[in-house]
Scaffold this motif. Structure first.
Motif, mmCIF file in Angstrom:
data_model
loop_
_atom_site.group_PDB
_atom_site.id
_atom_site.type_symbol
_atom_site.label_atom_id
_atom_site.label_comp_id
_atom_site.label_asym_id
_atom_site.label_seq_id
_atom_site.Cartn_x
_atom_site.Cartn_y
_atom_site.Cartn_z
ATOM 1 N N GLU A 180 32.262 63.442 -3.141
ATOM 2 C CA GLU A 180 33.620 63.484 -2.594
ATOM 3 C C GLU A 180 33.871 62.267 -1.697
ATOM 4 N N ARG A 181 32.861 61.948 -0.848
ATOM 5 C CA ARG A 181 33.012 60.769 0.009
ATOM 6 C C ARG A 181 33.048 59.486 -0.822
ATOM 7 N N LEU A 182 32.230 59.426 -1.873
ATOM 8 C CA LEU A 182 32.246 58.247 -2.740
ATOM 9 C C LEU A 182 33.595 58.098 -3.432
ATOM 10 N N GLU A 183 34.124 59.246 -3.907
ATOM 11 C CA GLU A 183 35.432 59.197 -4.565
ATOM 12 C C GLU A 183 36.499 58.704 -3.594
ATOM 13 N N LYS A 184 36.434 59.212 -2.379
ATOM 14 C CA LYS A 184 37.415 58.780 -1.376
ATOM 15 C C LYS A 184 37.234 57.298 -1.046
ATOM 16 N N SER A 185 35.964 56.859 -0.952
ATOM 17 C CA SER A 185 35.707 55.447 -0.646
ATOM 18 C C SER A 185 36.178 54.548 -1.781
ATOM 19 N N PHE A 186 35.935 54.982 -3.030
ATOM 20 C CA PHE A 186 36.384 54.190 -4.172
ATOM 21 C C PHE A 186 37.905 54.081 -4.184
ATOM 22 N N LYS A 187 38.578 55.201 -3.890
ATOM 23 C CA LYS A 187 40.035 55.176 -3.854
ATOM 24 C C LYS A 187 40.532 54.243 -2.753
ATOM 25 N N GLN A 188 39.885 54.343 -1.588
ATOM 26 C CA GLN A 188 40.278 53.477 -0.483
ATOM 27 C C GLN A 188 40.022 52.013 -0.822
ATOM 28 N N MET A 189 38.887 51.744 -1.491
ATOM 29 C CA MET A 189 38.564 50.372 -1.846
ATOM 30 C C MET A 189 39.578 49.817 -2.853
ATOM 31 N N LYS A 190 39.923 50.648 -3.840
ATOM 32 C CA LYS A 190 40.917 50.199 -4.813
ATOM 33 C C LYS A 190 42.264 49.959 -4.151
ATOM 34 N N GLN A 191 42.642 50.900 -3.269
ATOM 35 C CA GLN A 191 43.908 50.750 -2.568
ATOM 36 C C GLN A 191 43.879 49.531 -1.653
ATOM 37 N N PHE A 192 42.738 49.347 -0.977
ATOM 38 C CA PHE A 192 42.591 48.203 -0.081
ATOM 39 C C PHE A 192 42.682 46.895 -0.858
ATOM 40 N N THR A 193 42.005 46.840 -2.025
ATOM 41 C CA THR A 193 42.045 45.628 -2.842
ATOM 42 C C THR A 193 43.460 45.341 -3.330
ATOM 43 N N SER A 194 44.130 46.417 -3.761
ATOM 44 C CA SER A 194 45.499 46.252 -4.235
ATOM 45 C C SER A 194 46.419 45.779 -3.117
ATOM 46 N N ASP A 195 46.301 46.430 -1.943
ATOM 47 C CA ASP A 195 47.156 46.057 -0.820
ATOM 48 C C ASP A 195 46.847 44.649 -0.334
ATOM 49 N N ALA A 196 45.536 44.316 -0.247
ATOM 50 C CA ALA A 196 45.165 42.977 0.220
ATOM 51 C C ALA A 196 45.684 41.908 -0.728
ATOM 52 N N SER A 197 45.564 42.183 -2.043
ATOM 53 C CA SER A 197 46.069 41.215 -3.028
ATOM 54 C C SER A 197 47.569 41.029 -2.877
#
Length: 468
Positions: free
Chosen positions: A237-254
């Motif tokens: 669950e934490r990994l899923e949340k981290s992956f989602k945050q990472m994807k969102q972070f990458t998208s937002d940063a881009s």
């Protein structure tokens, strides 16, 4: 062979077998010596009874000089060698045999050794006759009248030894059988016990980065394996949340990086299209520098959070007067607030100390003050105060801005999170200020709180432990 021994089932089975072997060995040794003591002890008890019986007979003779009357002892030998019994009476110098059963001139067990009968009450000894018979002998000194003699009796220990051999044979036959059955049962038990682990392994292998929403099945959440599976599910669950945050972070940063880069490129293309006067060039270059500065600020913020996530940011605490630090920050940003005709009201304690990293603490307070100035309307009041609350040093920044609805309170400190992306982009900012403030405060062991309602402004409070 290495793979075979690396199996937990095999290891559990072998350890179980070794433990059982050790227990059986100790039990068998204990049982054998216990039985030996009992069986041999029974033979020794009969030897002492024989000696006492002879001693009573000698004491009952009325005339000790008349000779010895042993008519009660018949001159006969046991038909079964396992029941052989021998009685002999020797003179005090152990050179002459006065009486024996069976009645033979030569003693079937030989003359007693000097050390065998040198005490009044000796101890039973093992003896092996010429015909290979195992005996237990006992020699004791007796006195009757004015005479002294030695009584020596012997009894066969063949029955006791035969029972011990049978017991040892049964142990040697039964022990391997028991260990074999235990190994098979232990292997089957280990296999059944570890079956849920195999199932969890197979399920876990199917969970990939694209399938992090799947979870392990938990037949019994209360046992050890159930708790292990629950832990794995929480990790997924934490990994899923981290992956989602990472994807969102990458998208937002881009997205955030693309905006100033696009603006810089567009303005560069405008410059190259036609000749312009110096004032126009100056205006365009100034705009390019502003976008570059915004881009630099974004990159600095990303680097700050990246180093914090990697644990590379050192927090060096020392005692600081927080009111002085806050006052310096407000002095620096008063020019920005004056541009919007805003008034900053300060209520700062005079002696307000805590152990903090000055740079990290400044980052947290600056981000709160800048946000208050950005989102508060013109001609509004921003209140900043410091105060003590129990064991915490508190810094509160309160504005008259649009406020934040309760549904956004839990997400407002997330990276790149904006309540109104269009409005936020108009007033500037990267959406990382509150995330950096939250990290800086928590790195000091404190916490940051928000009290706000839509249309009623916002109050951010930093709480730092005084004694840490």
């Amino acid at each position: 062979m290495r793979f075979f021994l690396s199996s937990i089932r095999i290891k559990l089975t072998l350890w179980f077998g070794l433990a059982l072997l050790a227990i059986l060995t100790l039990y068998s040794f204990g049982l054998f010596f216990f039985m030996r003591e009992n069986l041999i002890g029974e033979v020794d008890r009969k030897l002492w009874e024989d000696v006492e019986s002879v001693q009573e007979t000698l004491q009952d003779l009325p005339d000790s000089s008349a000779g010895l009357d042993f008519s009660k002892y018949k001159d006969s030998s046991a038909h079964d060698v396992r029941d052989r019994w021998i009685l002999e009476i020797w003179t005090s110098d152990q050179n002459k045999k006065l009486f024996s059963v069976p009645n033979k001139i030569e003693s079937p067990i030989g003359s007693p050794a000097p050390s065998e009968c040198e005490v009044r009450r000796g101890s039973p000894r093992d003896f092996r006759s010429e015909d290979g018979l195992n005996l237990r002998t006992l020699c004791s000194k007796v006195e009757f009248g004015d005479r002294t003699a030695f009584v020596r009796v012997a009894r066969s220990s063949e029955r006791a030894l035969a029972e011990l051999r049978e017991l040892l044979f049964m142990i040697l036959i039964a022990a391997p059988i028991c260990i074999g059955i235990a190994l098979i049962g232990g292997y089957l038990l280990a296999r059944k016990s570890l079956a849920p682990v195999i199932d969890m392994t197979e399920q876990a292998e199917k969970i990939t980065a694209d399938r992090l929403s799947e979870r392990l099945q938990i037949p019994n959440p209360n046992d050890e394996l159930g708790r292990l599976a629950t832990t794995f599910n929480r990790t997924f669950e934490r990994l899923e949340k981290s992956f989602k945050q990472m994807k969102q972070f990458t998208s937002d940063a881009s997205h955030e990086l693309r905006t100033p880069l696009t603006a810089i490129r567009t303005m560069g293309e405008v410059i190259l299209r036609e000749n312009r006067n110096p004032e126009e060039y100056k205006e365009i270059v100034s705009s390019i520098l502003e976008e570059a500065d915004e881009l630099r600020h974004l990159i600095d913020s990303l680097l700050t959070l990246s180093r914090a996530d990697a644990g590379q940011t050192q927090i060096n605490k020392k005692k600081e007067n927080l009111s002085e630090v806050v006052s310096e920050i407000l002095d620096h940003f008063e020019v920005l607030s004056e541009e919007k005709d805003q008034i900053i009201v300060r209520t700062l304690e005079s002696d307000f100390f805590a152990n903090v990293d000055r740079s990290a603490f400044r980052q947290a307070v600056i981000n709160l003050v800048v946000n208050a100035i950005k989102y508060s309307p013109n001609n509004s009041v921003i209140k900043v105060r410091t105060y003590l609350k129990e064991s915490f040093a508190c810094i509160e920044v309160k504005d008259d801005g649009p406020g934040i609805s309760p549904e956004h309170h839990s997400k407002i400190f997330e990276r790149f999170y904006r309540i109104d992306s269009g409005r936020s982009r108009d007033v500037g900012g990267t959406g990382l200020g509150l995330a950096i403030a939250k990290w800086a405060v928590e790195a000091h062991g404190g916490n940051i709180k928000l009290v706000s309602e839509a249309g009623k402004g916002s109050a951010f409070t930093i709480e730092l432990p005084i004694g840490v």
